[in-house]
Scaffold this motif. Sequence first.
Motif, PDB file in Angstrom:
ATOM      1  N   PHE A  59       0.879  -1.153  -0.038  1.00  0.00           N
ATOM      2  CA  PHE A  59       0.003   0.078   0.070  1.00  0.00           C
ATOM      3  C   PHE A  59       0.756   1.463  -0.162  1.00  0.00           C
ATOM      4  O   PHE A  59       0.997   1.938   0.962  1.00  0.00           O
ATOM      5  CB  PHE A  59      -0.827   0.063   1.235  1.00  0.00           C
ATOM      6  CG  PHE A  59      -1.850  -1.246   1.002  1.00  0.00           C
ATOM      7  CD1 PHE A  59      -3.031  -1.102   0.457  1.00  0.00           C
ATOM      8  CD2 PHE A  59      -1.703  -2.452   1.968  1.00  0.00           C
ATOM      9  CE1 PHE A  59      -3.944  -2.116   0.410  1.00  0.00           C
ATOM     10  CE2 PHE A  59      -2.602  -3.439   1.879  1.00  0.00           C
ATOM     11  CZ  PHE A  59      -3.777  -3.331   1.182  1.00  0.00           C
ATOM     12  N   GLU A  61       0.516   4.028  -1.629  1.00  0.00           N
ATOM     13  CA  GLU A  61      -0.312   5.277  -1.392  1.00  0.00           C
ATOM     14  C   GLU A  61      -0.777   5.408  -0.221  1.00  0.00           C
ATOM     15  O   GLU A  61      -0.946   6.713   0.290  1.00  0.00           O
ATOM     16  CB  GLU A  61      -1.638   5.055  -2.456  1.00  0.00           C
ATOM     17  CG  GLU A  61      -2.749   4.277  -1.986  1.00  0.00           C
ATOM     18  CD  GLU A  61      -2.577   2.897  -2.042  1.00  0.00           C
ATOM     19  OE1 GLU A  61      -3.623   2.238  -2.171  1.00  0.00           O
ATOM     20  OE2 GLU A  61      -1.495   2.389  -2.063  1.00  0.00           O
ATOM     21  N   VAL A  82     -11.069  -0.469   0.296  1.00  0.00           N
ATOM     22  CA  VAL A  82     -11.083   0.077  -0.953  1.00  0.00           C
ATOM     23  C   VAL A  82     -12.406   0.285  -1.489  1.00  0.00           C
ATOM     24  O   VAL A  82     -13.301  -0.656  -1.051  1.00  0.00           O
ATOM     25  CB  VAL A  82     -10.316  -0.949  -1.767  1.00  0.00           C
ATOM     26  CG1 VAL A  82     -10.628  -0.800  -3.525  1.00  0.00           C
ATOM     27  CG2 VAL A  82      -8.737  -1.028  -1.853  1.00  0.00           C
ATOM     28  N   ARG A  98      -5.071  -6.563  -3.866  1.00  0.00           N
ATOM     29  CA  ARG A  98      -4.087  -5.488  -3.571  1.00  0.00           C
ATOM     30  C   ARG A  98      -2.671  -6.452  -3.033  1.00  0.00           C
ATOM     31  O   ARG A  98      -1.532  -5.654  -3.093  1.00  0.00           O
ATOM     32  CB  ARG A  98      -4.323  -4.453  -2.744  1.00  0.00           C
ATOM     33  CG  ARG A  98      -5.280  -3.568  -3.255  1.00  0.00           C
ATOM     34  CD  ARG A  98      -4.798  -2.823  -4.274  1.00  0.00           C
ATOM     35  NE  ARG A  98      -3.491  -2.109  -4.112  1.00  0.00           N
ATOM     36  CZ  ARG A  98      -3.401  -1.003  -3.363  1.00  0.00           C
ATOM     37  NH1 ARG A  98      -4.535  -0.257  -3.101  1.00  0.00           N
ATOM     38  NH2 ARG A  98      -2.213  -0.442  -3.090  1.00  0.00           N
ATOM     39  N   LYS A 107       2.385  -1.601  -7.570  1.00  0.00           N
ATOM     40  CA  LYS A 107       2.341  -0.093  -8.153  1.00  0.00           C
ATOM     41  C   LYS A 107       1.146   0.319  -8.927  1.00  0.00           C
ATOM     42  O   LYS A 107       0.267   1.296  -8.748  1.00  0.00           O
ATOM     43  CB  LYS A 107       3.477   0.291  -8.996  1.00  0.00           C
ATOM     44  CG  LYS A 107       3.642   2.034  -9.324  1.00  0.00           C
ATOM     45  CD  LYS A 107       5.044   2.166 -10.006  1.00  0.00           C
ATOM     46  CE  LYS A 107       5.240   3.623 -10.232  1.00  0.00           C
ATOM     47  NZ  LYS A 107       3.856   4.103 -11.075  1.00  0.00           N
ATOM     48  N   SER A 110      -2.002   0.369  -6.888  1.00  0.00           N
ATOM     49  CA  SER A 110      -2.351   1.447  -6.119  1.00  0.00           C
ATOM     50  C   SER A 110      -2.787   2.680  -6.551  1.00  0.00           C
ATOM     51  O   SER A 110      -3.259   3.393  -6.221  1.00  0.00           O
ATOM     52  CB  SER A 110      -0.755   1.822  -5.500  1.00  0.00           C
ATOM     53  OG  SER A 110       0.176   2.159  -6.369  1.00  0.00           O
ATOM     54  N   GLU A 111      -2.506   2.544  -8.013  1.00  0.00           N
ATOM     55  CA  GLU A 111      -3.129   3.920  -8.886  1.00  0.00           C
ATOM     56  C   GLU A 111      -4.704   3.652  -9.498  1.00  0.00           C
ATOM     57  O   GLU A 111      -5.381   4.377  -9.423  1.00  0.00           O
ATOM     58  CB  GLU A 111      -2.379   3.999 -10.027  1.00  0.00           C
ATOM     59  CG  GLU A 111      -0.961   4.394  -9.787  1.00  0.00           C
ATOM     60  CD  GLU A 111       0.281   4.469 -10.825  1.00  0.00           C
ATOM     61  OE1 GLU A 111      -0.271   3.653 -11.998  1.00  0.00           O
ATOM     62  OE2 GLU A 111       1.393   4.843 -10.701  1.00  0.00           O
ATOM     63  N   GLN A 112      -4.748   2.181  -9.687  1.00  0.00           N
ATOM     64  CA  GLN A 112      -6.025   1.731 -10.209  1.00  0.00           C
ATOM     65  C   GLN A 112      -7.537   1.672  -9.194  1.00  0.00           C
ATOM     66  O   GLN A 112      -8.560   1.857  -9.353  1.00  0.00           O
ATOM     67  CB  GLN A 112      -6.028   0.436 -11.216  1.00  0.00           C
ATOM     68  CG  GLN A 112      -5.187   0.764 -12.166  1.00  0.00           C
ATOM     69  CD  GLN A 112      -5.098  -0.665 -13.043  1.00  0.00           C
ATOM     70  OE1 GLN A 112      -5.251  -1.949 -12.699  1.00  0.00           O
ATOM     71  NE2 GLN A 112      -4.732  -0.574 -14.363  1.00  0.00           N
ATOM     72  N   THR A 113      -6.717   0.983  -7.926  1.00  0.00           N
ATOM     73  CA  THR A 113      -7.722   0.764  -7.093  1.00  0.00           C
ATOM     74  C   THR A 113      -7.012   1.114  -5.615  1.00  0.00           C
ATOM     75  O   THR A 113      -6.774   0.411  -4.782  1.00  0.00           O
ATOM     76  CB  THR A 113      -8.055  -0.732  -6.725  1.00  0.00           C
ATOM     77  OG1 THR A 113      -7.031  -1.545  -6.612  1.00  0.00           O
ATOM     78  CG2 THR A 113      -8.874  -1.124  -7.995  1.00  0.00           C
ATOM     79  N   PRO A 114      -6.887   2.484  -5.299  1.00  0.00           N
ATOM     80  CA  PRO A 114      -6.341   2.898  -4.278  1.00  0.00           C
ATOM     81  C   PRO A 114      -6.995   2.851  -3.020  1.00  0.00           C
ATOM     82  O   PRO A 114      -8.289   2.626  -2.985  1.00  0.00           O
ATOM     83  CB  PRO A 114      -6.071   4.712  -4.492  1.00  0.00           C
ATOM     84  CG  PRO A 114      -7.289   4.903  -5.693  1.00  0.00           C
ATOM     85  CD  PRO A 114      -7.372   3.670  -6.423  1.00  0.00           C
ATOM     86  N   ARG A 116      -8.243   3.280   1.141  1.00  0.00           N
ATOM     87  CA  ARG A 116      -7.982   4.475   2.093  1.00  0.00           C
ATOM     88  C   ARG A 116      -7.727   3.574   3.574  1.00  0.00           C
ATOM     89  O   ARG A 116      -7.772   2.494   3.705  1.00  0.00           O
ATOM     90  CB  ARG A 116      -9.768   4.932   2.322  1.00  0.00           C
ATOM     91  CG  ARG A 116     -10.146   5.338   0.845  1.00  0.00           C
ATOM     92  CD  ARG A 116     -11.676   5.794   1.158  1.00  0.00           C
ATOM     93  NE  ARG A 116     -12.258   6.256   0.090  1.00  0.00           N
ATOM     94  CZ  ARG A 116     -12.334   7.460  -0.384  1.00  0.00           C
ATOM     95  NH1 ARG A 116     -11.646   8.411   0.388  1.00  0.00           N
ATOM     96  NH2 ARG A 116     -12.988   7.627  -1.388  1.00  0.00           N
ATOM     97  N   PRO A 152      -6.599  10.149   1.527  1.00  0.00           N
ATOM     98  CA  PRO A 152      -7.521   8.982   1.901  1.00  0.00           C
ATOM     99  C   PRO A 152      -7.194   8.617   3.486  1.00  0.00           C
ATOM    100  O   PRO A 152      -7.465   7.370   3.732  1.00  0.00           O
ATOM    101  CB  PRO A 152      -6.839   7.973   1.043  1.00  0.00           C
ATOM    102  CG  PRO A 152      -5.417   8.475   0.956  1.00  0.00           C
ATOM    103  CD  PRO A 152      -5.524   9.935   0.889  1.00  0.00           C
TER     104      PRO A 152
END
Length: 357
Positions: A59, A61, A82, A98, A107, A110-114, A116, A152
């Motif tokens: 994770f 992000e 998510v 993830r 990576k 982390s951009e497509q399904t970031p 919280r 997030p």
Amino acid sequence: MQLPVMPPVSPMLAKPIKQIPQGEHSFEPKWDGFRSIIFRDGDEVEVGSRNEKPMTRYFPEVVEAVLANFPDRAVIDGEIVVDDASGQRLDFDALQQRIHPAASRVKLLSEQTPARFVAFDLLALGDEDLTERPFAERRAKLEEALANAKPPIHLTPTTTDRDVADRWFRQFEGAGLDGVIAKPLDCLYEPDKRVMFKIKHERTADCVVAGYRVHKSGEDRIGSLLLGLYNDSGELASVGVIGAFPLERRKELFVEMQDLVTTFDDHPWNWAKQEEGARTPRKNEYSRWNNGKDLSFVPLRPERVVEVRYDHMEGVRFRHTAQWVRWREDRTPESCTYDQLEEPVRFDLGEVLGLKT
């Protein structure tokens, strides 16, 4: 990293109860994600997990958000979640994806399904260990510590009003949440102990038994029964399993099921005709999440109906393992459809998180 509470730490747990309790409690939504205690000491961040193994690498992000929003030195308990594509519900399936061994995939995801991080307890702040302080004090300090946090990173809503908690219990399921947590206002933080209480949804459904897996302890006993429901197209969809049986009952079920054993050629879950995206594994397929675990099953003629208890749905499947109630000899397999399932009232995740007013 030098903090007053050092990793790894097992999260404090909750005991299941049937009703929202009376008395001096703080109530909050039960988030359906990965439990995580996050440790920050300056530029160092460790993302812990329920089993004490770090999830930091999965994770990036979240690590970035922690550095931007956490106090410089803090240990905070919470949940990694998510959203689904609509942004209105939690998506546990996407969250599971993830956990991947390839850095390039991590990576990309982390951009497509970031993810919280929803914070709900504070174990340490600066040089102060807060685990011996009552929850009411820890919560107040957590609110101060994250007063300026931005998504997030989120602070879970809480209330001491039992009527509000009851409303949350009924409404928030529509956003993919899992029930309500009740924390005694005077409780200390006790790792790996069931000090809190959880109130989860519990419902029943009649399902078709369409297969079984043998138990790891022997080939003459049932490990789990595979469950199906008929969808609007008249197809038998895989919805989950029942897996918790006493040893003797596993042996009895194995004997009971033998008259129903069939081949895949005569089975609605025929792997030769499997459509892309079907969620029940092919024979000899292995779980990505449990290295080397064989998920193949013995197909059964879909003729018997069982009543099960379940808490809530994740898409078209039961989110957790269902619980046995009884055989339903009075029900036909064809009558076991999705129509019997109770639909939660739709609710927007953004409203739970305070992102919408």
